[in-house]
Design a protein around this motif. Structure first.
Motif, PDB file in Angstrom:
ATOM      1  N   THR A  28     -10.928  -2.832   4.655  1.00  0.00           N
ATOM      2  CA  THR A  28      -9.592  -3.154   4.152  1.00  0.00           C
ATOM      3  C   THR A  28      -9.241  -2.296   2.941  1.00  0.00           C
ATOM      4  OG1 THR A  28      -9.878  -5.435   4.917  1.00  0.00           O
ATOM      5  CG2 THR A  28      -8.089  -5.017   3.370  1.00  0.00           C
ATOM      6  N   HIS A  81      -6.041  -6.150   0.259  1.00  0.00           N
ATOM      7  CA  HIS A  81      -5.017  -5.187   0.664  1.00  0.00           C
ATOM      8  C   HIS A  81      -4.018  -4.939  -0.479  1.00  0.00           C
ATOM      9  CE1 HIS A  81      -2.350  -2.994   3.328  1.00  0.00           C
ATOM     10  NE2 HIS A  81      -1.357  -3.796   3.000  1.00  0.00           N
ATOM     11  N   THR A  85      -3.913  -1.359  -2.320  1.00  0.00           N
ATOM     12  CA  THR A  85      -2.678  -0.599  -2.131  1.00  0.00           C
ATOM     13  C   THR A  85      -2.092  -0.177  -3.474  1.00  0.00           C
ATOM     14  OG1 THR A  85      -2.178  -1.762  -0.063  1.00  0.00           O
ATOM     15  CG2 THR A  85      -0.354  -0.643  -1.153  1.00  0.00           C
ATOM     16  N   SER A 114      -6.196   0.392   2.942  1.00  0.00           N
ATOM     17  CA  SER A 114      -5.106   0.146   1.999  1.00  0.00           C
ATOM     18  C   SER A 114      -4.861   1.317   1.062  1.00  0.00           C
ATOM     19  CB  SER A 114      -5.376  -1.118   1.187  1.00  0.00           C
ATOM     20  OG  SER A 114      -5.533  -2.239   2.030  1.00  0.00           O
TER      21      SER A 114
END
Length: 260
Positions: A167, A97, A101, A171
């Motif tokens: 994920t 994550h 991100t 993200s």
């Protein structure tokens, strides 16, 4: 100035945007709205419409299946006979994550918010379908004792890969971009109140999903939960493609003009 250059790139005329922001802030400060005036502003399409769009985007975010992934990740790692499954699942999801991100933030001003949201939600839809298939094949008649452990051992790599890819998808797009888009499309004069409404609704759904997910999962089976969230993501892709405007490189005035 330096922040805008970093966000927009050297080829973008940041001085013009700075001037536009300064002028709008000055104009807004001179015409500060009371609570009743703010409510009246919501009768205008240019105010009401972007807030509604942001609310539905948040609904898609919360019903995208992130809770299902978080709640079931440890069980998948247990099936894989990995030591300390709780720790490994937390590190895997948390680490993925953070990294995804970071790159998603960089890509937002390169690829654009809209295309990144569409790509993100599509990745999530595919991996929720994969996770649902994993859970479905783990139930009878496909996995029966004494071959249950052998059956799961063949399937858990697919599940772990699906968790990691989901994920990443969440993200880089649907996890953080709805907040950026909301702040950009809600007009500055009602932004505090408008974003407050969107945030309240988002967290209300967080509470509902967290509290009811296990009951929902028991009612429809884990595979049913994953597939239903996959359907939400499928329609989320269509919704984003139809209703979410591209805000990359646009000034506040240009974004507001889209909704007028």
């Amino acid at each position: 100035h330096e922040v805008l250059v970093w966000l927009r790139g050297n080829q973008y005329d940041v001085d013009k945007e700075l001037q536009e922001i300064s002028q709008q802030l000055e104009s807004e400060s001179k015409t500060k709205l009371s609570f009743s005036q703010t409510i009246k502003e919501f009768k205008k399409k240019s105010v009401f419409y972007p807030v509604i769009i942001a609310i539905f985007l948040m609904v898609i975010q919360q019903f995208s299946g992130i809770a299902a992934i978080l709640f079931n990740a440890e069980d998948v790692f247990k099936s894989a006979k990995i030591k300390s499954p709780a720790l490994v699942s937390s590190l895997t999801i948390g680490g993925t994550h953070v990294v995804a991100t970071f790159f998603g933030t960089l890509l937002a001003d390169v690829a654009g918010r809209r295309i990144l949201l569409i790509t993100s939600t599509t990745i999530m839809c595919l991996n929720l379908t994969s996770m649902g298939t994993y859970e479905y094949l783990n139930e009878e008649p496909y996995c029966r004792p004494p071959d249950d452990s052998k059956c799961k051992s063949h399937l858990y790599p697919m599940a772990i890969a699906s968790i990691a890819c989901f994920t990443v998808g969440f993200s880089v797009g649907l996890g953080g971009l709805p907040w950026i888009v909301t702040a950009e499309i809600v007009p500055l004069r009602v932004r505090g109140f408008g974003v407050g409404i969107v945030t309240f609704i988002n967290w209300a759904f967080v509470i509902v999903i967290t509290g009811l997910f296990r009951n929902y999962e028991d009612a429809v089976h884990p595979w049913g939960a994953f597939w239903s969230f996959g359907v939400v993501c499928f329609f989320g892709v269509i919704y984003i493609a139809l209703f979410i405007p591209e805000t990359k490189g646009k000034s506040l005035e240009e974004i507001e003009h889209i909704f007028q």
